[in-house]
Design an enzyme around this catalytic site. Structure first.
Site, PDB file in Angstrom:
ATOM      1  N   CYS A   1      30.727  45.303  43.095  1.00 56.56           N
ATOM      2  CA  CYS A   1      29.476  45.792  43.364  1.00 56.56           C
ATOM      3  C   CYS A   1      29.759  47.487  43.554  1.00 56.56           C
ATOM      4  O   CYS A   1      29.843  47.998  42.595  1.00 56.56           O
ATOM      5  CB  CYS A   1      29.212  45.271  44.784  1.00 56.56           C
ATOM      6  SG  CYS A   1      30.575  45.146  45.897  1.00 56.56           S
TER       7      CYS A   1
ATOM      8  N   CYS B   1      31.878  49.116  46.645  1.00 54.75           N
ATOM      9  CA  CYS B   1      32.546  49.280  47.803  1.00 54.75           C
ATOM     10  C   CYS B   1      33.218  50.708  47.629  1.00 54.75           C
ATOM     11  O   CYS B   1      33.744  50.967  46.584  1.00 54.75           O
ATOM     12  CB  CYS B   1      33.562  48.350  47.952  1.00 54.75           C
ATOM     13  SG  CYS B   1      33.052  46.691  48.174  1.00 54.75           S
TER      14      CYS B   1
END
Lengths: 200, 115
Positions: free
Chosen positions: A106, A108
């Protein structure tokens, strides 16, 4: 200030204002909460925090040791903590090793020390390519890594958030922590750039 | 409104670690050779596809964290160790990988078996 007074609002500004007004009038949003959120990301978190951590590590060997041993605790010593920085790991660039960060799943990213992630960091091309061809991607950022240097790509797939401790550039002997912090860029703490020597 | 949004926001921004004080005993330690399971769960997982079935070495133990696969499906926290696992670029990408380079991926205990 005054000269902007008569400038017509752009379409997106009008849309945001309309949405905000509606949300407030319907009691769905507390304007003080919106102000607090904006204040946090405008003034409290961002890569200047990370730069101060790096400058401290460059000037205080005992701090650097603590930072590499327990990033979360050492970063908190400078007052930085919070969401997306709960469990921090700091990895050190050396003449032998160049570290670079990604989140392939994603986006992070360590908010308290680096702020919100840049768009390219969240993009599919960066996330998919930096794991397969880190040296090629680094080159596109203008960063040459010598053949004999190892590249380590850290994929933050779990709850740990990473930050790179870049190499201190030559020509900064005797500089103060504040002067050094000015040199440290966000990209150097992601590992896609190096910290340039002063005047370069 | 019953809740003070500014306070609630402050609490949210303070964050919350998903570290747990206790969990299953670690099956691995730094230096151990491991293989990542080749599994393809239909639900949430935090195991990237590119490491499935690949061999790596435990670089460090990060401690105990909530297991996202079970937590996301509402079947419990299943706290366990998360490790930084080092894979050579060659192991992951074949001859295209630079022999000097490595990837370090955070991997939950349940995703691996000893080699």
């Amino acid at each position: 200030m005054g000269e902007n007074h008569t400038r017509p609002l752009s379409e997106i500004e009008i849309r945001v204002k309309a949405l905000e007004t509606l949300l407030i009038e319907k009691g769905l949003v507390d304007p003080a909460a919106v102000d607090a959120l904006i204040d946090t990301y405008e003034h409290k978190v961002g890569p200047r925090n990370g730069a101060k951590v790096v400058a401290r590590a460059w000037t205080d060997p005992a701090y650097k040791q603590r930072l590499l041993a327990d990033g979360t605790k050492a970063i908190l010593e400078l007052g930085y903590s919070g969401i997306q920085g709960e469990d921090m790991v700091v990895v050190e660039n050396t003449p032998e090793v160049h570290n670079v960060l990604v989140c392939t799943l994603c986006s992070c990213y360590p908010w308290p020390t680096l702020g919100l992630p840049p768009v390219w960091y969240k993009s599919a091309p960066y996330r998919s390519r930096v794991v397969i061809d880190p040296r090629g991607v680094l080159k596109e950022f203008g960063t040459e890594v010598a053949d004999e240097v190892k590249v380590k790509v850290w994929d933050s797939t779990a709850e740990l958030r990473y930050m790179v401790l870049p190499e201190r550039p030559a020509g900064t002997e005797g500089w103060s922590e504040a002067q050094l912090a000015e040199l440290v860029s966000r990209d150097a703490m992601i590992g896609v750039a190096k910290v340039a020597a002063p005047g370069k | 409104m019953a809740i003070n949004l500014v306070q609630a926001l402050g609490a949210a921004l303070a964050g919350a670690s998903s570290r747990e004080a206790e969990g299953s005993a670690p099956r691995f330690k730094a230096g151990d050779e491991v293989v990542v399971l080749n599994i393809n769960p239909s639900g949430h997982t935090r195991m990237p596809r590119y490491i499935r079935g690949k061999q790596g070495v435990i670089d460090r133990d990060h401690g105990i964290f909530v297991f996202p696969d079970t937590f996301a499906s509402g079947t419990g926290k299943k706290p366990q160790h998360v490790y930084s696992v080092r894979f050579t670029a060659r192991e992951l990408w074949g001859p295209q990988g630079n022999p000097k380079d490595a990837l370090l991926v955070d991997v939950w205990d349940d995703y691996m078996e000893p080699r």
